[in-house]
Scaffold this active site. Structure first.
Site, PDB file in Angstrom:
ATOM      1  N   ASP B 125       0.767  -1.115  -0.024  1.00 12.87           N
ATOM      2  CA  ASP B 125      -0.073  -0.029  -0.094  1.00 12.87           C
ATOM      3  C   ASP B 125       1.145   1.208   0.063  1.00 12.87           C
ATOM      4  OD1 ASP B 125      -1.900  -2.112   0.462  1.00 12.87           O
ATOM      5  OD2 ASP B 125      -2.982  -0.979   1.508  1.00 12.87           O
ATOM      6  N   LYS B 200      -6.648   3.280  -3.584  1.00 16.20           N
ATOM      7  CA  LYS B 200      -7.314   3.282  -2.314  1.00 16.20           C
ATOM      8  C   LYS B 200      -7.533   4.656  -1.598  1.00 16.20           C
ATOM      9  CE  LYS B 200      -5.279   2.041   2.311  1.00 16.20           C
ATOM     10  NZ  LYS B 200      -4.331   1.375   3.064  1.00 16.20           N
ATOM     11  N   LYS B 236     -10.259   0.050  -2.914  1.00 16.55           N
ATOM     12  CA  LYS B 236     -10.072   0.289  -1.346  1.00 16.55           C
ATOM     13  C   LYS B 236     -10.545   1.363  -0.557  1.00 16.55           C
ATOM     14  CE  LYS B 236      -7.071  -1.117   2.493  1.00 16.55           C
ATOM     15  NZ  LYS B 236      -5.856  -1.609   2.879  1.00 16.55           N
TER      16      LYS B 236
END
Lengths: 306, 305
Positions: B125, B200, B236
């Site tokens: 991430d 995300k 996400k």
């Protein structure tokens, strides 16, 4: 400056008879007054079958919401000093004093025991009595146990957490207050189910709570049908104890006991005596024995110097 | 407009068997997350257990609850979590590239990413340089995403690009950053594999985090990329999603934004949609248990996560 001529012209629109503004009674959850999420209502009738009010008929989801906020509010209430809890209970008594007439009127309009004023007075006195117990019950219920060894041994009362209080119908205000006062006095949060036949005084009592510095969520009051809610009260795992009026029917008590076995809730059905008039008896009702169903006893060991 | 459209997804009525299905699906999409300075290998080990078996008493249910999609931790926790998740189906995600600010030289950030991969992370991430983005240095941002994408692709790891929408100020910026990230992942070849590249919303350190509005804008960027290239980029939302009800609203939004007319939607799968959350898992479990047993649960019925 308003023109006099214009005022005169419009004067005809003024209604001569003032319309009555009746109070809409709602639930009391987390310090606010929401309507039931179910949108259902409950008809309240007096002895001559006249409808006197429509109230919220709480659903299991209202119960869930109340327990949720009660569980959030309880730790802070427990951590508050006992002295402060006593002050707030006393404040409730003060606020209730100002609502004597309204409370007596709502009691007598539905419940015809003819002692409405005595019931309100006893309810106020009960709050004062348990205001006093807030910082004194630990000394009365707790003790230093006699042990032989290089340590001390103490037993003291602690709040259970969230307690459900279920009022009977004989004294719609007094029973509720008698159940709630000891429960919050010891640092629990309460989800109370008002008298089914006359829940209106309980709604007024909610206003007392809302204006007495009781933190939101510590006292929650639902109005509705016992047979609908009792099962969910009994089964709810976040509720740590049930305190019911001994007036509840044997079916209701059985349902509460059965459901409560699931998470080992403390269940107690209380009354001051055989006679319903005993609820007015200060000597019986101000006893610290009322605090016991609302506490759990903890015993700790502490090493001593010798 | 986006806010109004996003709000409309909260009006759908999801009940009975559909709700039961939605709750389990949402649980299987959770990236169980702990990103605190006080994290320790012990806490991460406990969370691994939670990730693998979210509810200890699931024998009392009609069927066991699914494991969550992934565990998301800081790079220093990756090595200790790796052996605990092997063979469980739970992915190990690591934040990297100078999380949460991204305010480090690119070489250091790439090194950070490489280390997490070497220690055994399955998914990275990454954060983008919001400062560079907001001052208009889009090429710089595109370049850093490209470099990290290439690294992940060469190691066959998945990548999620955190836009930190709470710092991007406008929906226009959110859309621009989404397009930038998708384009860079596309250029690196990462998105050739469905679900290898995600965008995300947030780090969870900035408020507001994953609102429905920004998520919608990002889903539309994913939809447009899919229409153009046929590639499946994942999404996400992370931060601020705490209740089961909220998570169902997000699923509805995914279905109605990316689904086809016949109700098919490949994004309704943990391979393409994740929730970055810590307390959501327990609220989902509460609802699942309540639905199946009829009993309202207490907070202490579930292990902490």
């Amino acid at each position: 400056m308003v023109s006099a001529a214009l005022l005169h012209e419009y004067a005809g629109f003024n209604m001569t008879d003032r319309l009555a503004i009746t109070k809409t009674h709602k639930l009391f959850i987390g310090g606010s007054f929401p309507r039931t999420e179910s949108g259902r209502s409950l008809k309240i009738v007096d002895n001559s079958e006249q409808v006197v009010a429509h109230l919220c008929r709480a659903s299991r989801k209202d119960l869930r919401n109340a327990v949720e906020v009660a569980a959030k509010a309880q730790p802070g209430w427990q951590k508050a000093t006992a002295y402060l809890r006593g002050q707030i209970l006393y404040r409730m008594a003060e606020m209730m004093e100002g609502k004597r007439a309204e409370l007596a009127e709502t009691i007598s309009s539905v419940t015809e025991h003819g002692q409405a004023e005595a019931e309100v007075a006893a309810s106020i006195d009960r709050l004062v009595a348990f205001a006093g117990w807030a910082d004194k019950h630990q000394q009365v219920l707790g003790c230093a146990n006699p042990v032989s060894g290089p340590y001390h041994n103490f037993t003291f009362p602690e709040p259970i957490g969230v307690i459900a209080a279920i009022s009977g119908d004989t004294w719609p205000l007094l029973e509720l207050v008698s159940l709630i006062a000891p429960v919050i006095c010891t640092g629990n949060a309460v989800v109370a189910l008002a008298s089914q036949s006359n829940p209106i005084p309980a709604c007024i009592f909610a206003e007392v709570c809302a204006t007495s510095d009781v933190p939101g969520g510590v006292v929650n009051i639902l109005t509705g049908f016992r047979d609908e809610l009792i099962e969910h009260i009994a089964m709810h795992r976040q509720i740590g104890g049930v305190l019911g009026s001994a007036e509840l029917s044997s079916d209701e008590r059985t349902a509460l006991r059965l459901g409560s076995a699931e998470n080992l809730k403390r269940v107690a059905f209380v009354s001051p005596g055989e006679d319903t008039g005993d609820w007015l008896n200060a000597e019986l009702c101000h006893s610290p024995a009322w605090l016991e169903p609302a506490v759990e006893f903890k015993t700790i060991w502490h090493p001593s110097a010798s | 407009m986006a806010d109004q459209r996003a709000a409309s997804f909260t009006k759908r009525s999801i009940k009975t068997s559909m709700k039961a299905q939605g709750l389990r699906l949402a649980l299987s999409m959770v990236d169980l997350t702990t990103l605190e300075g006080k994290d320790s290998p012990q806490k991460v080990a406990a969370l691994c257990q939670k990730a693998i078996k979210p509810y200890e008493n699931d024998a009392s249910l009609s069927l066991p609850v699914p494991h969550v999609a992934a565990l998301c931790v800081y790079p220093s926790m990756v090595a200790s979590a790796r052996p605990l998740l092997d063979g469980t189906g739970v992915q190990l995600a690591s934040v990297a590239t100078g999380f949460p600010s991204g305010q480090y030289p690119l070489a250091v950030r790439l090194r950070d990413c490489q280390q997490a991969i070497d220690d055994g992370a399955d998914e990275i991430d990454m954060v983008i340089s919001r400062g560079a983005f907001l001052s208009g240095r889009y090429d710089e941002v595109g370049e850093e995403i490209l470099r990290v994408s290439e690294l992940c692709r060469s190691c066959s790891k998945h990548l999620k690009v955190i836009l930190e929408t709470g710092e991007l100020e406008t929906y226009d910026n959110v859309r621009k950053a989404s397009d930038l990230a998708i384009q860079a992942m596309h250029e690196s070849g990462l998105t050739d594999e469905p679900g290898a590249g995600f965008i995300k919303t947030s780090t969870g350190k900035v408020s507001p985090a994953a609102t429905m509005g920004v998520t919608l804008v990002m889903l539309e960027a994913i939809r447009d990329h899919h229409r153009k290239t046929g590639q499946l980029v994942g999404m996400k939302p992370a931060g601020g999603i705490r209740t089961a009800k909220q998570s169902l609203h997000f699923l509805i939004m995914v279905l109605e934004t990316l689904g086809t007319a016949d109700g098919q939607c490949p994004w309704l799968s943990p391979h393409l949609f994740r929730f970055g959350a810590s307390s959501l898992a327990n609220d989902l479990l509460r609802q699942i248990v309540k639905r199946e047993t009829g009993v309202y649960t207490a907070d202490y019925d579930f292990s902490e996560a």
